[in-house]
Design a protein around this motif. Structure first.
Motif, PDB file in Angstrom:
ATOM      1  N   GLY A 166       0.817  -1.207   0.000  1.00  0.00           N
ATOM      2  CA  GLY A 166       0.000   0.000   0.000  1.00  0.00           C
ATOM      3  C   GLY A 166       0.852   1.259   0.000  1.00  0.00           C
ATOM      4  O   GLY A 166       0.515   2.251  -0.658  1.00  0.00           O
ATOM      5  N   VAL A 167       1.979   1.221   0.733  1.00  0.00           N
ATOM      6  CA  VAL A 167       2.886   2.370   0.734  1.00  0.00           C
ATOM      7  C   VAL A 167       3.458   2.592  -0.665  1.00  0.00           C
ATOM      8  O   VAL A 167       3.485   3.719  -1.179  1.00  0.00           O
ATOM      9  CB  VAL A 167       4.024   2.157   1.752  1.00  0.00           C
ATOM     10  N   LEU A 168       3.920   1.515  -1.281  1.00  0.00           N
ATOM     11  CA  LEU A 168       4.553   1.639  -2.595  1.00  0.00           C
ATOM     12  C   LEU A 168       3.573   2.109  -3.665  1.00  0.00           C
ATOM     13  O   LEU A 168       3.969   2.776  -4.632  1.00  0.00           O
ATOM     14  CB  LEU A 168       5.161   0.281  -3.003  1.00  0.00           C
ATOM     15  N   GLY A 240      -0.057   5.503  13.497  1.00  0.00           N
ATOM     16  CA  GLY A 240      -0.442   6.889  13.737  1.00  0.00           C
ATOM     17  C   GLY A 240       0.119   7.822  12.675  1.00  0.00           C
ATOM     18  O   GLY A 240      -0.569   8.744  12.203  1.00  0.00           O
ATOM     19  N   ARG A 241       1.362   7.582  12.274  1.00  0.00           N
ATOM     20  CA  ARG A 241       1.957   8.399  11.218  1.00  0.00           C
ATOM     21  C   ARG A 241       1.272   8.156   9.884  1.00  0.00           C
ATOM     22  O   ARG A 241       1.098   9.088   9.085  1.00  0.00           O
ATOM     23  CB  ARG A 241       3.453   8.100  11.104  1.00  0.00           C
ATOM     24  N   ALA A 242       0.902   6.907   9.613  1.00  0.00           N
ATOM     25  CA  ALA A 242       0.216   6.602   8.359  1.00  0.00           C
ATOM     26  C   ALA A 242      -1.135   7.300   8.292  1.00  0.00           C
ATOM     27  O   ALA A 242      -1.548   7.792   7.230  1.00  0.00           O
ATOM     28  CB  ALA A 242       0.038   5.094   8.216  1.00  0.00           C
ATOM     29  N   PHE A 247       3.755   8.948   5.006  1.00  0.00           N
ATOM     30  CA  PHE A 247       4.560   8.094   4.137  1.00  0.00           C
ATOM     31  C   PHE A 247       4.186   8.269   2.670  1.00  0.00           C
ATOM     32  O   PHE A 247       3.008   8.365   2.327  1.00  0.00           O
ATOM     33  CB  PHE A 247       4.409   6.627   4.537  1.00  0.00           C
ATOM     34  N   THR A 248       5.204   8.292   1.829  1.00  0.00           N
ATOM     35  CA  THR A 248       5.011   8.359   0.383  1.00  0.00           C
ATOM     36  C   THR A 248       5.789   7.217  -0.263  1.00  0.00           C
ATOM     37  O   THR A 248       6.685   6.632   0.375  1.00  0.00           O
ATOM     38  CB  THR A 248       5.517   9.699  -0.179  1.00  0.00           C
TER      39      THR A 248
END
Length: 279
Positions: A166-168, A240-242, A247-248
Motif C-alpha cells: 500500500g505504501v509503494l 499513527g503516522r500513516a 509516508f510516500t
C-alpha cells in the motif's frame, strides 16, 4: 558528488542521550535493588521508566519532525537503513546466544552427564530435564497455543507486507488497514502467550525453577515476547503516522524499518516453534 555537495544533516546538541542513559541506569538499578529486597528499588524503577518513555516520545518526535521538514536526503536515508541493518544483526546475535545455549545443554551437556554417572548417580541425561533431583514438570506441547501463535505471527507477516504494498502504491487506506491488522495480531499473540505462561505455572509445573529446560524455555520465549511487544508499539506509532499521511512511495523508511523488525520477530518465532516446542 551531488550528495557530497548537499552535505549531511547534523541536528543541534540535545539532552536526550544523557537523559536516556540516566533513565536506563535508574531502571536497571531499581530492578536489581528490588530483586534484593531493597525498598528503594520500587521507587527508582518507575522514575527510570518515565525518563525512558519521555525520551522516546521527545527524541523520535524530533526525528519525525525533521523527516517531515525535509531535513533528510539520500545520505541520511542510507545511514538510517544501515543503522537498522546492524541493529537487527545485533538482535540476531542476541538470540543466537540463547539458541546456542539450548543446543549445548540439549545435545552435549545433558547426554554427557547422563553417560558418565559420576556427578549424579541415576541421572539419565534425557531431554527435557529439570536436572538431577529437580521438580517434575510437563513440557509445553507444540500443537496447542504455540501452533496457534505461529499461525497468528505468519498472518501478521502477510498483513504488514500488504501494508507495505500500500505504501509503494500510495494507497493510504490499505496501509492503515494492514498496519491495524498487524498490531491486532501482535496483541493477540501476546494475550495467548500470557495465557500459556499462566497454564505452565499453574498446571504443568513448568517454571523458571524447572531446571535448564524451564530456564531456556522462559528466556527464549520471554525475550521473544518482549520483542513482539516492542514491535507492536513501534507499529502502532507507524500506524499513527500513516493516518496523518506521513509516508510516500519515495520516502517511507520509518515504515520499512518497523516492517523489517517485525519480519525478524516472525523468523525468530519460527525457530522457537521448531527447536523449543516441536523437537
Amino acid at each position: 558528488m551531488s550528495e557530497l555537495r548537499e552535505g549531511y544533516y547534523v541536528p543541534h546538541s540535545s539532552h536526550y542521550p544523557a537523559t536516556l542513559a540516566s533513565g536506563l541506569f535508574l531502571l536497571v538499578l531499581g530492578f536489581i535493588l528490588q530483586l534484593n529486597g531493597e525498598g528503594l528499588g520500587k521507587w527508582l524503577m518507575p522514575v527510570g521508566a518515565a525518563l525512558v518513555i519521555y525520551v522516546l516520545f521527545g527524541w523520535f518526535g524530533n526525528v519525525v519532525a525533521e523527516t517531515q521538514g525535509g531535513k533528510f536526503h539520500a545520505w541520511e536515508d542510507r545511514s538510517f537503513r544501515w543503522g537498522m541493518v546492524w541493529f537487527i544483526v545485533s538482535e540476531v546475535m542476541f538470540f543466537a546466544a540463547f539458541f546456542g545455549a539450548l543446543f549445548y545443554v540439549r545435545n552435549i551437556s545433558a547426554p554427557e552427564l547422563g553417560q558418565t554417572g559420576l556427578l549424579w548417580p541415576g541421572y539419565s541425561g534425557t531431554w527435557p530435564t529439570s536436572g538431577p533431583a529437580g521438580k517434575p514438570f510437563t513440557p509445553m506441547a507444540a500443537w496447542g497455543i504455540p501452533a496457534l501463535n505461529t499461525l497468528i505471527l505468519l498472518s501478521s507477516g502477510a498483513t504488514v507486507t500488504w501494508a507495505h504494498w500500500g505504501v509503494l502504491k500510495n494507497r493510504r487506506p490499505q496501509i492503515i488497514a494492514g498496519l491495524a491488522a498487524t498490531v491486532a495480531l501482535g496483541v493477540a499473540f501476546l494475550c495467548f502467550q500470557a495465557y500459556e505462561y499462566h497454564h505452565a505455572y499453574s498446571e504443568l509445573g513448568l517454571t523458571l525453577g524447572a531446571g535448564v529446560y524451564g530456564a531456556t524455555f522462559f528466556m527464549l520465549t520471554g525475550f521473544h515476547g518482549l520483542h513482539v511487544t516492542i514491535g507492536a508499539i513501534t507499529l502502532s506509532a507507524v500506524l499513527g503516522r500513516a493516518i496523518k499521511g506521513h509516508f510516500t512511495p519515495q520516502e517511507h523508511f520509518g515504515f520499512e524499518g518497523a516492517a523489517w523488525y517485525w519480519h525478524f520477530v516472525d523468523v525468530v518465532w519460527l525457530m522457537l516453534f521448531v527447536f523449543v516446542y516441536w523437537l
